[in-house]
Every structure is written in C-alpha cells, then in structure tokens.
Motif scaffolding. Structure first.
Motif, PDB file in Angstrom:
ATOM      1  N   ARG A 120      38.184  39.772  27.327  1.00 28.25           N
ATOM      2  CA  ARG A 120      38.654  39.230  26.005  1.00 28.25           C
ATOM      3  C   ARG A 120      38.434  40.061  24.800  1.00 28.25           C
ATOM      4  O   ARG A 120      39.393  40.464  24.044  1.00 28.25           O
ATOM      5  N   GLY A 121      37.208  40.500  24.336  1.00 28.07           N
ATOM      6  CA  GLY A 121      36.818  41.384  23.656  1.00 28.07           C
ATOM      7  C   GLY A 121      37.157  42.851  23.743  1.00 28.07           C
ATOM      8  O   GLY A 121      37.201  43.630  22.851  1.00 28.07           O
ATOM      9  N   GLY A 128      44.998  36.745  30.544  1.00 30.28           N
ATOM     10  CA  GLY A 128      44.880  38.005  31.330  1.00 30.28           C
ATOM     11  C   GLY A 128      43.615  38.439  31.678  1.00 30.28           C
ATOM     12  O   GLY A 128      43.471  38.992  32.651  1.00 30.28           O
ATOM     13  N   ALA A 129      42.671  37.967  31.015  1.00 31.90           N
ATOM     14  CA  ALA A 129      41.110  38.262  31.661  1.00 31.90           C
ATOM     15  C   ALA A 129      40.841  37.505  32.970  1.00 31.90           C
ATOM     16  O   ALA A 129      40.467  37.995  33.658  1.00 31.90           O
ATOM     17  N   LEU A 130      41.339  36.329  32.896  1.00 28.50           N
ATOM     18  CA  LEU A 130      41.207  35.355  33.992  1.00 28.50           C
ATOM     19  C   LEU A 130      41.825  36.024  35.302  1.00 28.50           C
ATOM     20  O   LEU A 130      41.560  36.113  36.610  1.00 28.50           O
ATOM     21  N   VAL A 135      42.335  38.471  40.377  1.00 25.39           N
ATOM     22  CA  VAL A 135      43.134  39.298  41.151  1.00 25.39           C
ATOM     23  C   VAL A 135      42.340  40.469  41.703  1.00 25.39           C
ATOM     24  O   VAL A 135      42.218  40.615  43.182  1.00 25.39           O
ATOM     25  N   VAL A 136      41.338  40.885  40.926  1.00 21.06           N
ATOM     26  CA  VAL A 136      40.096  41.940  41.483  1.00 21.06           C
ATOM     27  C   VAL A 136      39.412  41.142  42.622  1.00 21.06           C
ATOM     28  O   VAL A 136      39.281  41.833  43.508  1.00 21.06           O
ATOM     29  N   ARG A 206      49.767  45.902  32.914  1.00 25.20           N
ATOM     30  CA  ARG A 206      50.331  44.633  32.885  1.00 25.20           C
ATOM     31  C   ARG A 206      49.859  43.554  31.869  1.00 25.20           C
ATOM     32  O   ARG A 206      50.346  42.853  31.079  1.00 25.20           O
ATOM     33  N   LEU A 207      48.409  43.600  31.793  1.00 22.47           N
ATOM     34  CA  LEU A 207      47.703  42.484  31.447  1.00 22.47           C
ATOM     35  C   LEU A 207      47.083  42.939  29.648  1.00 22.47           C
ATOM     36  O   LEU A 207      46.868  41.932  29.203  1.00 22.47           O
TER      37      LEU A 207
END
Length: 211
Positions: A120-121, A128-130, A135-136, A206-207
C-alpha cells in the motif's frame, strides 16, 4: 512411552512431525495424542478441535515466511514468493492443506497485513495489494504442488522415464525441448523464476498506481 510436557506449541510441533512423516490424511487427534504419549482428550486443553490444529499448521508455514520490507517492492515481493516455496519444499506433505485452507489465525493475518501495508505504501491500492498477495501465493503453492506434491495413497509416475521414452517422430517439438534440457524435473527452479518474474511484471502493470 514417556509423556511429553503438553502445550499448544508442542501439539503443533508434534502435528507437523506426524504430517511430515505420514501425510496430512494420517492426522487425527488420537494419533496426535499417541505422538505425545497422552490421551487424545488431553489435547483439547490446548487446542479446541482438529480444525484449530489445521489452522495452526497453516500458521506454522506462514510464520516462517520472514521478509524484510526494505528497498523496491518488487524485490521483497519476489523474496516473499521464494520464501513461501522454500518453506513448502521443506514440508511438502502440508501442500494440500496450505492449498485449500485460508490463513485465519491472528498471527497469520498479522503477517498478511504487514505485507499488504508495505505494498500500500508503495503505490498499490488496498484491493491491489491483496490481489498481489493472493495471486503470488496461489502461484507459488500451485507450482510447488506440481513440483513436490503427491497423490495420497498412490505411487507417483516416473516422469523422467516417460519423457525419455517419447518418440521424436510423434512428438518432435517435445523431444527437441527435452534434448535442450527443458521440461525435466531438474528445471523446476528455472521455470519458477521465469513464471514468477513474468507474473510480477504483469501484476505491476495491472495493479500498481502510476507514479
């Protein structure tokens, strides 16, 4: 058998040892009690039920994934993925559990929150962070499951022998790739690196919010 001093920590350590040795399907409260030299009912003073043991095992893996959130996000996100794979390869019998059971313990959620806050930072939205973490992690678990997982109760096929026996006349492309050393079990690391780097590149595009 001499009774061990029982605590939540010793219960989870014994559960991990049992699963490492016999597989996740073999885990039961009765067997776990025998592992510690106590009656199964004694375990319930320390863990409320078998679900708590399973959640604890997932947290055992998550808690060992230690990544310092220093430098560019891509470097430590990659280190996060590599660390997941390393811990799963150390305990391959846990793969079916980790693949199907979400992180639910406070300790595990704390670790997820820490990585999400780092992303986020660094320009990612909360969603997007989640997405990045999910996904990873899903990619790494799936890759490692294919690399080191097994089908409970069944012998594993001899992939190397099957690949060596391919008829080049029927499978010319596959045969040529194998001659170049591709597609073999020894190439897990190369395939992992290629897929992970491509995944991170695509997810960033994308994110991540533009700078």
């Amino acid at each position: 058998m001499r009774k061990a001093r029982v605590s939540r920590e010793t219960v989870l350590a014994a559960a991990l040892a049992l699963v490492d040795r016999e597989g996740i399907a073999a885990l039961s409260m009765r067997k776990l009690g025998a592992e510690l030299g106590v009656e199964a009912m004694t375990l319930y003073y320390h863990v409320p039920n078998k679900d708590a043991v399973l959640d604890g095992l997932v947290n055992e893996v998550v808690s060992r994934i230690r990544v310092e959130l220093e430098g560019p996000w891509r470097e430590w996100t990659r280190a996060f993925a590599v660390s997941i794979r390393r811990e799963l390869l150390a305990h391959p019998a846990l793969l079916p559990l980790v693949a199907t059971r979400p992180v639910l313990t406070p300790g595990g959620l704390d670790d997820v929150e820490r990585i999400a806050a780092g992303l986020r930072g660094d320009g990612f939205s909360p969603s997007g962070a989640l997405h990045m973490i999910n996904v990873v992690a899903t990619f790494v678990i799936g890759h490692t499951l294919a690399e080191a997982g097994s089908t409970p109760g069944h012998d594993e096929p001899d992939v190397a022998a099957a690949m060596e026996g391919l008829d080049p006349g029927t499978y010319p492309v596959l045969a040529e790739a194998l001659r170049a050393g591709l597609g073999t079990p020894e190439n897990h690391q190369e395939r992992f690196d290629l897929a992970l780097d491509s995944l991170l590149d695509g997810l960033a595009a994308r994110l991540r919010s533009p700078e």
